[in-house]
Structure formats: C-alpha cells, structure tokens
Design a protein around this motif. Structure first.
Motif: not given
Length: 280
Positions: A29-42
């Motif tokens: 879950v942590i990795g999933l949220i982190s990658l979503i956050r990375r793409e959202a910030m982009r």
C-alpha cells in the motif's frame, strides 16, 4: 556505556540474525500510494498543459461552432451546443488519459532512466499498472470537469445523470490510459509515440461522434466504419448521461467499453510483467 553493556548489545544483535525482508500481504500500500503521488505531482507540475490548455481549446471549438451554426441548430431535438459540449468533455478526457500514462512512460524510459527504478521497486506489475491507471483517470476526470465548467456560459447544463456520466468518463479514460501505456512501451522514441497519437488515436477520438451524430452519416460503408469504432459507444453513452439523448443503448456501450478495457488492461499488465522494451 560500559564495556559489558556494549558486549551484551552486540550479542543481542548477533542472535537476532540478518534483517529479514519486509513482507507484503495483499498489496504494498505504501509503495502504491507513493507511486500514485509521484505521478500526480508530475501532472500538477504540468498544470498549464494538463488543465488550462484543453479548457482554452474547448472554448475555441465552442466559439467557432456557435458562430458557424448559430443558436437555432439542433441535433435530434437537442440544442447543438449541448450535443457538442458533451463530446468535447469526453474527447478531452480521453486524450488527457492517453497522454498522462504515455508521456510518463516515455519520459522515464528515454529521459530520466526512472523506469528501471520503478520496475525494480517492491511493487508488483499489477500495482504499478494500478498506479498509472488511477493517476490517468483522475487527471482525465479533472480535465473533463473543467471543460464542463467553461462550457456552461455557452449553455451546457449539469449532467442529467451525474453518476452515469462519471462512470462513462472513467471507463473511457481507463481505456485510453492503457492505450497510452501500450503505445509508449512499443515506441522507441518520442517521434514514434507522437506519430501513433496523431495518426491513430486522434482520428479514433474525433471520428467517434464527438462533433456530429452518426445518424447524419449516409447509410453504407462509412456509417458501418463509424459504428465499428468502440469509442463511439462510450461517447454516446456519456452524451446520454449528460443530456438524456443517445443513438444507442447505453448498456450496450458500457459492455463494449468494459470488454475493450479488459483487453487493453491484460495487454498492459503482460507487458509490464515481462518488462518488454523497458528493461534494456
């Protein structure tokens, strides 16, 4: 700390053995949220291109068509601007979803080298796929909502069935997010990606009844070609949800859309799982 205490702690660490790898049960879950956050910030960093650009484009389309068609034009009893606005919302959302995943994969694959880090992270291919999908659908729905807002001064109303409109928009965005991901994986350079988008994706979108009803196309081969486009049924389904008018059964459109999405999702998952053209 005295020597005895130090020896005791050293012995305790030695008895504990080497550090054990972290175990993930259902999902990271942590990795999933982190990658979503990375793409959202982009996406947020590209705010001008992601949100403002499509909104300005929609206003220009609406202005030109309004000046050319006038206020009296209707499509099957529906005011033309209502018909057009629903198509503009759907087309802008689909195009944004395609570019969100496509641009991200292309940049990480060719520019930053970040694709290797993503594939080597403790995330399964399905978790990586879900991260891209969630980000693309969210960006697409945001763009669609913005288009709907800027079209209101031209006469566009709130959807008759907002839940169905949201679901059709999410389904269309999901299809094009997976199409953008697959396109990016198969594209060795930016020119290849842009060529597929220009000569394949955009015609599919624009020839899906976005700007005109299929009933206006004469009976024959051309109408059959338009009706063979699965995106036509999604656009028509969204238009039904937004205006209450449609040329096809919305349930059939939803079924066709789900089938196309399932196929593209399976292809994208397989490509990510094997690292095809991504691990080199």
């Amino acid at each position: 700390m005295d020597a005895a205490t130090g020896r005791a702690r050293t012995t305790a660490f030695a008895d504990a053995g080497p550090p054990r790898p972290r175990l993930f049960r259902l999902a990271n879950v942590i990795g999933l949220i982190s990658l979503i956050r990375r793409e959202a910030m982009r996406e947020i960093r590209w705010f001008g291109m992601v949100i403002v650009g499509p909104a300005i484009q929609a206003v220009l389309f609406a202005s030109v068509f309004t000046l050319a068609a006038g206020d009296a034009l209707t499509v099957d009893g529906l005011d033309f601007i209502q018909f057009l606005a629903a198509g503009l919302v759907a087309s802008a959302a689909m195009q944004r979803a395609f570019e969100t995943t496509g641009y991200s994969i292309m940049f990480d694959k060719l520019e930053s080298g970040g694709m290797q880090d993503i594939l080597g992270s403790p995330l399964s291919p399905l978790e990586i796929l879900v991260s891209y999908l969630v980000t693309a659908v969210t960006a697409a729905v945001a763009v669609g909502a913005m288009i709907g807002v800027v079209m209101m001064p031209f006469g566009f109303d709130l959807p008759d069935n907002p839940v169905a409109a949201f679901l059709f928009l999410c389904l269309a965005a999901g299809i094009f997010s997976m199409a953008g991901l697959v396109n990016a994986i198969f594209s060795p350079k930016w020119d290849s990606f842009a060529g597929k988008e220009t000569f394949l994706t955009l015609p599919i979108i624009f020839l899906s009844g976005t700007f005109f009803p299929i009933s206006a196309v004469p009976e024959g081969a051309w109408r059959a070609v338009f009706q063979a486009n699965p995106i036509y049924y999604l656009v028509d389904g969204f238009r039904w949800a937004a205006t209450g008018r449609s040329e096809t059964d919305p349930l059939i459109g939803a079924g066709i859309g789900l089938a196309v999405f399932a196929v593209l999702l399976a292809i994208a998952a397989r490509l990510l799982a094997t690292g095809y053209k991504l691990k080199s």
